[in-house]
Design an enzyme around this catalytic site. Structure first.
Site, short mmCIF file in Angstrom:
data_model
loop_
_atom_site.label_atom_id
_atom_site.label_comp_id
_atom_site.label_asym_id
_atom_site.label_seq_id
_atom_site.Cartn_x
_atom_site.Cartn_y
_atom_site.Cartn_z
N GLU A 1 -89.91 -27.04 48.25
CA GLU A 1 -90.81 -26.36 47.31
C GLU A 1 -91.48 -25.22 48.08
OE1 GLU A 1 -94.27 -27.14 43.97
OE2 GLU A 1 -94.05 -28.55 45.62
N ASN B 1 -97.04 -25.31 34.98
CA ASN B 1 -97.87 -25.19 36.18
C ASN B 1 -97.21 -24.26 37.19
OD1 ASN B 1 -100.16 -27.42 35.97
ND2 ASN B 1 -98.29 -28.28 35.12
N ASP C 1 -94.79 -35.36 41.33
CA ASP C 1 -95.49 -34.39 42.19
C ASP C 1 -96.61 -35.09 42.95
OD1 ASP C 1 -96.02 -32.00 43.42
OD2 ASP C 1 -97.01 -31.07 41.72
N ARG D 1 -95.38 -11.82 23.32
CA ARG D 1 -94.60 -10.60 23.56
C ARG D 1 -93.94 -10.59 24.94
NH1 ARG D 1 -98.73 -8.37 20.30
NH2 ARG D 1 -100.08 -7.94 22.10
#
Length: 383
Positions: free
Chosen positions: A127, A217, A272, A225
């Protein structure tokens, strides 16, 4: 490792709900799946038996960080996981170059010294460090670097072939080249810690990105848009979205939205979790940061969420409760889907005759009863 005959009221076998059934286990493998005839020595007729859970995003628990734990520490962590339904996990690491290189080498040492007690470490999830400085989450800004093929090669070498997944911000310069190299090495690429536009995400998916790291997250907010990574993740069926179903990182209504958009097939439940998981409130470490845990929230000094104290068995129960999914389908988002995402679907995340005896039993209130890892039983730990 022993022989077992488990009578289950309901089981998820080869992706289909069946039951009642007797699962016979010998030498760590499921030797047969039979209709019940008489009593089985281990009778869990009121339970639902699903494949053992697979957590592809966990930094640690029980006082241990996978990035700097000793082999004995990681084994203790693996037992904690097993007590919470997990039979396989990816050791998730981030931080500075020196910390990452040492961490992936320690994880590789642990894997290569197998067998161990508890859940099996199935590889490494990087990560970082190739994240966006505009979406650092709990990572120190100085630990984030632009995609670097040389550094990636160093990490691959240190991990000795055990890198299975990498989170990367696809909009960063050089990301497409790094994604191509990672895919050639069999590394699943996941978009995360990113402020990518929907167009940039589409380009990355066309290049082979298939995951989204902790949906909602570490990414730009959704806008009608410019839907960004969130909109692309919810709309593109090629993407599997990690989801931290704790009610803290993601509101239950947003979890229901994700389930409605993706179905269980497009969600990979993750914890996590950090070293503080399973421990009392207080101050702890998350790689190179100090974290304070209050209730179910782990935060940096500035209030930023820093990982979770969630366990994957609770994530399954939460997903079922907040979305109306059947337990077996919620469990598939923590078994079949993550295993398939990281290329392990042939041997993990399913119950089949001749397959590994990696199982988890839940009661009718979605509480974990026990976990079996390769034929070894672990009673459920405290939630």
């Amino acid at each position: 490792m022993g022989d077992h005959a488990i009578r289950a009221g309901t089981a998820l076998v080869d992706g289909k709900v069946t039951g009642p059934v007797v699962l016979r286990v010998s030498e760590g493998l499921i030797t047969s799946l039979d209709p019940p005839t008489g009593d089985a020595p281990y009778d869990v007729s009121a339970a639902t038996v699903v494949p053992g859970l697979i957590d592809v995003h966990t930094h640690g628990a029980a006082g241990v960080q996978v990035i700097d734990g000793s082999d004995a520490d990681i084994e203790g962590l693996a037992v904690f996981y097993a007590e919470h339904g997990v039979t396989g996990f990816l050791a998730t690491v981030g931080g500075s170059r020196e910390h990452l290189l040492a961490g992936v080498a320690a994880v590789a040492d642990h894997i290569d010294r197998a067998p161990h007690r508890g859940a099996r470490c199935l590889g490494v999830h990087l990560e970082g460090p190739f994240l966006s400085p505009h979406a650092p989450g709990a990572f120190r800004a100085e630990s984030i670097v632009a995609p670097d093929l040389g550094l990636f090669a160093e990490l691959l070498d240190a991990a000795r072939g055990h890198v299975r997944m990498m989170t990367i911000a696809p909009e960063t310069p050089g990301a497409m080249d790094l994604i191509a190299v990672a895919l050639r090495h069999g590394v699943t690429c996941s978009a995360g810690h990113s402020v990518a536009s929907a167009a940039q995400v589409a380009t990355a998916v066309d290049a082979g990105v298939r995951g989204v790291t902790h949906l909602f997250n570490g990414m730009a907010p959704f806008h009608h848009r410019e839907p960004g990574l969130i909109g692309a993740a919810l709309a593109d069926p090629r993407l599997v979205c990690e989801l931290i179903a704790d009610g803290v990182h993601v509101h239950p209504t947003a979890i229901a939205l994700a389930a409605s958009s993706k179905g269980w097939q497009g969600l990979a439940l993750v914890s996590d979790s950090i070293a503080a998981t399973g421990l009392p409130e207080g101050s702890y470490e998350l790689e190179e940061q100090h974290v304070t845990v209050t209730g179910e929230e782990a935060r940096l000094a500035d209030g930023t969420l820093a990982g979770s104290t969630l366990t994957l068995d609770r994530a399954v129960a939460n997903l079922a409760r907040w979305t109306g999914l059947a337990l077996v389908d919620a469990a598939r988002s923590a078994t079949e889907v993550p295993a398939r995402l990281v290329g392990l679907g042939d041997h993990h995340g399913t119950i089949a005759g001749g397959g590994r005896a990696d199982l988890a039993g839940f009661d009718d209130e979605h509480r974990l009863l026990w976990t079996m890892v390769g034929g070894d039983l672990y009673p459920a730990g405290a939630s």
